[in-house]
Scaffold this active site. Sequence first.
Site, PDB file in Angstrom:
ATOM      1  N   ASP A 143      40.135  40.586  36.733  1.00 51.20           N
ATOM      2  CA  ASP A 143      38.931  40.225  37.480  1.00 51.20           C
ATOM      3  C   ASP A 143      38.138  39.179  36.717  1.00 51.20           C
ATOM      4  O   ASP A 143      38.076  39.205  35.491  1.00 51.20           O
ATOM      5  CB  ASP A 143      38.061  41.460  37.728  1.00 51.20           C
ATOM      6  CG  ASP A 143      37.517  42.080  36.446  1.00 51.20           C
ATOM      7  OD1 ASP A 143      36.328  41.867  36.142  1.00 51.20           O
ATOM      8  OD2 ASP A 143      38.279  42.778  35.746  1.00 51.20           O
ATOM      9  N   SER A 144      37.553  38.253  37.462  1.00 45.73           N
ATOM     10  CA  SER A 144      36.682  37.223  36.912  1.00 45.73           C
ATOM     11  C   SER A 144      37.417  36.417  35.841  1.00 45.73           C
ATOM     12  O   SER A 144      38.448  35.826  36.127  1.00 45.73           O
ATOM     13  CB  SER A 144      35.394  37.867  36.387  1.00 45.73           C
ATOM     14  OG  SER A 144      34.389  36.907  36.166  1.00 45.73           O
TER      15      SER A 144
END
Length: 302
Positions: A143-144
Amino acid sequence: MSREQRAKVDTILRQPRPEGPQPVEAIRAGFRAMMAQMIVPDDIRTTETALGDRPAVLVEPVDGPRSGTILYFHGGAYVFGSPQTALSLTGNLVARTGFRSLSVDYRLAPEHPFPAAIDDALSAYRALLDSGEDPAAIAFAGDSAGGGLTVTTCLAARDAGLPLPAAIVAFSPSLDATRTGESMDTKEGIDPIFTRDSLAHTGAMYLAGQDPHQYLLSPAILADASGFPPMLLQAGTNEVLLDDSTRMAARARAAGVDVILDITADVPHVFQAFAGVLDEADQALDRAALFLTQQLAPPTAR
């Protein structure tokens, strides 16, 4: 109900924060506190372990995993975060797929700027391969910033002559250190988490003076995705990094890669972490789990 849930999440993320750039320890502490509020499934177990030369957290179903490994890279702008802060994500992927996950505690900037995170992620993947794990049974997920690592680690693995994993799943990936996506401006203020200034603050820690115009820093605009495995890119319309996903999907598609661009309306950056609170989060994780189970076929099916 979903509209009310989205409003609740937006309010949580817009809680007052200190003015101006914050020291790195304050940023890290604030992120730990926020992520500690996320819901982690009950039907998993976690074990501290190591992968390559870095600590890692093994996440498994309580009744034992099926064949397949999710190599997970947590988010945090390459500056903050850990396998522990990502447990709502790794836990939900494990609970939904039955696969095990190994979440890598890669080195963080500013103490360890680019390319330390990529080096650690590649080392972790190499360790999995050296242990006898079939690359066809490995997926990269993150994520991210960790979503960015799913792509840049694939690039680094290809550069090193390693076989690539079977799939990539990226939640709101950060894929353009030049910050030239239109959404950087069109979503300013709509995004409850990031601003151009806040991203510049942490981005400078990771870059440490390096030119962001490099394919391992800005793959959405500079990378050749030829030979990549199938990709699932999930993002929300309320995030300044939205165009990192849309442009990466276009590059992958142009390179002949199977890619699913999965955009959810009116949700923020890494909305999947709000599983159990936001219907869209649970639905997106269900889609990610289905994708993973389709791509990581059991040995007898290969």
